[in-house]
Scaffold this motif. Sequence first.
Motif, short mmCIF file in Angstrom:
data_model
loop_
_atom_site.label_atom_id
_atom_site.label_comp_id
_atom_site.label_asym_id
_atom_site.label_seq_id
_atom_site.Cartn_x
_atom_site.Cartn_y
_atom_site.Cartn_z
N LEU A 1 51.52 70.44 -9.16
CA LEU A 1 51.33 71.97 -8.32
C LEU A 1 52.82 72.58 -8.92
CD1 LEU A 1 50.87 70.98 -4.91
CD2 LEU A 1 49.29 71.70 -6.14
N LEU A 2 53.78 71.79 -9.66
CA LEU A 2 54.76 72.79 -10.15
C LEU A 2 54.69 74.15 -11.43
CD1 LEU A 2 57.96 70.10 -9.73
CD2 LEU A 2 57.49 71.80 -8.42
N SER A 3 55.54 74.35 -11.60
CA SER A 3 55.00 75.69 -12.75
C SER A 3 55.26 74.90 -14.07
CB SER A 3 56.41 76.88 -12.15
OG SER A 3 57.31 76.76 -12.73
N GLY A 4 56.08 73.76 -14.50
CA GLY A 4 56.39 73.67 -15.54
C GLY A 4 58.19 74.25 -16.34
N ASP A 5 58.47 75.12 -15.60
CA ASP A 5 60.12 75.68 -15.94
C ASP A 5 60.68 74.99 -15.37
OD1 ASP A 5 58.38 77.97 -16.95
OD2 ASP A 5 58.76 79.08 -15.24
N GLU A 6 60.94 73.54 -14.40
CA GLU A 6 61.60 72.95 -13.73
C GLU A 6 62.40 71.72 -14.69
OE1 GLU A 6 58.50 74.46 -10.89
OE2 GLU A 6 58.04 73.67 -13.24
N LEU A 7 62.04 72.21 -15.99
CA LEU A 7 62.57 70.69 -16.35
C LEU A 7 62.39 70.87 -17.96
CD1 LEU A 7 63.08 67.32 -16.18
CD2 LEU A 7 60.59 66.80 -16.51
N PHE A 8 62.79 70.40 -18.68
CA PHE A 8 63.44 70.61 -20.37
C PHE A 8 63.92 69.06 -21.02
CE2 PHE A 8 65.98 71.56 -24.05
CZ PHE A 8 64.02 71.96 -24.61
N LYS A 9 62.45 68.62 -22.08
CA LYS A 9 62.16 67.06 -22.00
C LYS A 9 62.75 67.19 -23.71
CE LYS A 9 61.17 62.43 -21.62
NZ LYS A 9 61.27 62.31 -23.71
N LEU A 10 63.21 66.30 -23.92
CA LEU A 10 64.35 65.44 -25.27
C LEU A 10 63.82 64.55 -25.68
CD1 LEU A 10 66.21 67.47 -23.28
CD2 LEU A 10 66.94 68.46 -25.82
N ASN A 11 65.04 64.07 -26.65
CA ASN A 11 64.56 62.77 -27.76
C ASN A 11 66.51 62.71 -28.65
OD1 ASN A 11 62.31 60.84 -25.97
ND2 ASN A 11 61.58 61.99 -27.53
N LEU A 12 66.73 60.99 -28.78
CA LEU A 12 67.57 61.49 -29.32
C LEU A 12 67.62 61.84 -30.30
CD1 LEU A 12 69.79 58.22 -27.30
CD2 LEU A 12 70.33 60.25 -27.59
N TYR A 13 66.22 60.68 -31.12
CA TYR A 13 66.18 60.40 -32.54
C TYR A 13 64.64 61.47 -32.93
CZ TYR A 13 70.49 57.35 -32.49
OH TYR A 13 71.62 57.05 -32.30
N PRO A 14 64.59 61.46 -34.13
CA PRO A 14 62.99 61.87 -33.93
C PRO A 14 61.97 61.38 -35.01
CG PRO A 14 64.74 62.77 -36.00
CD PRO A 14 65.39 62.19 -34.50
N ILE A 15 62.03 60.05 -35.32
CA ILE A 15 61.19 59.66 -36.03
C ILE A 15 60.57 58.46 -34.97
CG2 ILE A 15 60.61 57.94 -38.15
CD1 ILE A 15 62.25 59.90 -39.66
N ALA A 16 59.50 58.11 -34.55
CA ALA A 16 59.09 56.74 -33.53
C ALA A 16 58.85 55.18 -34.27
CB ALA A 16 58.80 57.70 -32.59
N PHE A 17 58.29 53.83 -33.99
CA PHE A 17 57.58 53.16 -34.79
C PHE A 17 57.23 52.54 -33.29
CE2 PHE A 17 60.26 54.14 -38.58
CZ PHE A 17 59.31 54.05 -38.90
N ASN A 18 56.49 52.27 -33.42
CA ASN A 18 56.05 51.29 -32.27
C ASN A 18 56.19 49.54 -32.43
OD1 ASN A 18 53.77 50.24 -34.21
ND2 ASN A 18 52.41 51.49 -33.98
N SER A 19 56.69 50.14 -33.12
CA SER A 19 57.60 48.33 -33.39
C SER A 19 59.14 47.99 -34.11
CB SER A 19 56.65 47.46 -34.21
OG SER A 19 57.30 46.24 -34.95
N THR A 20 59.73 47.05 -33.50
CA THR A 20 61.24 47.32 -34.37
C THR A 20 61.29 46.91 -35.74
OG1 THR A 20 61.43 44.60 -33.63
CG2 THR A 20 62.34 47.14 -31.82
N ASP A 21 59.64 45.93 -36.41
CA ASP A 21 59.45 45.69 -37.26
C ASP A 21 60.99 46.92 -38.89
OD1 ASP A 21 58.91 44.52 -39.86
OD2 ASP A 21 57.14 44.94 -39.94
N SER A 22 61.76 46.55 -39.26
CA SER A 22 62.13 46.96 -40.35
C SER A 22 61.48 47.91 -41.70
CB SER A 22 63.56 45.90 -40.08
OG SER A 22 63.80 44.81 -41.44
N GLY A 23 60.69 46.97 -42.17
CA GLY A 23 59.53 47.45 -42.86
C GLY A 23 58.96 48.33 -43.11
N LEU A 24 58.32 48.69 -41.76
CA LEU A 24 57.55 50.04 -41.59
C LEU A 24 58.32 50.97 -42.30
CD1 LEU A 24 56.99 49.21 -37.68
CD2 LEU A 24 55.29 48.97 -39.60
N TRP A 25 59.91 50.96 -42.07
CA TRP A 25 60.32 52.60 -42.77
C TRP A 25 60.29 52.74 -44.72
CZ3 TRP A 25 63.15 56.52 -40.33
CH2 TRP A 25 64.23 56.74 -41.18
N GLN A 26 60.25 51.85 -44.81
CA GLN A 26 59.73 51.44 -46.11
C GLN A 26 57.83 51.37 -46.67
OE1 GLN A 26 61.68 49.07 -44.75
NE2 GLN A 26 63.79 49.51 -46.55
#
Length: 245
Positions: free
Chosen positions: A95-120
Amino acid sequence: MQQQVKEWACSFSGCDGGNPNAPIWLCGIEWGLRVKDGESYYQKLAEQIMAGPIPLTQTQFPWADSLTYPYGLSFAKLYQVIQGQAIDSHQDVKLLSGDELFKLNLYPIAFNSTDSGLWQQHGFDRLTGFSSKSLFNNWCFFNRFPFFAELKQKHKPKLIICTGINYLTDFLMFFGGVKQVDRIYEAKLLANSPEKRTIYWTSLDGTLLVVLPFLSGRYGLNSNALLQAAGEKIATLYAEINTNR
């Protein structure tokens, strides 16, 4: 590193949106990514990076959509407790307007696994010029983070909630930079739970910054009792800081 990569990383990339003038900011580590969304995400991301910086725009935070994810559902409970509402009233955030919150993240690139090989595998070594995600994230610490520290100084939110205590140093630098962190405090949450949780906080020029465990998982705020205790503690700290201003 190509100039577009630097401009993209030192902008609003990897973040969710909302109102930058909101009194409360919420910060995670990086976007969550489902396995089935991987290929399309990486293809669009490469195109986006080469297009340059992501502008900061004011939008309404999608409370209803966020409730469809475990993270958003837990945060809605936490938010309601901070506001002095019952934890089981979390569906009311729709019921809120949506003006109450701002959502951020530290890092800009995500992976669904910690496998280091995904980067390459997805070609980010060639695209960014960094041979690993770890090196890229370290570069972000000294280049991307100052952008958001300045953003915090400009908009001066009253409360910033961060999730992931193993990233305490990152969050402090992300929002405080090298000059604003005077003291760091910790406390154990008092909850009817066999496992206690530790939270950390500081005051950044009048902004209360709180770093919490993840909102789920074995060592996270994985029960209503822990979310209730965290929300009550944040509300108390918030009242104390504003009383002492």
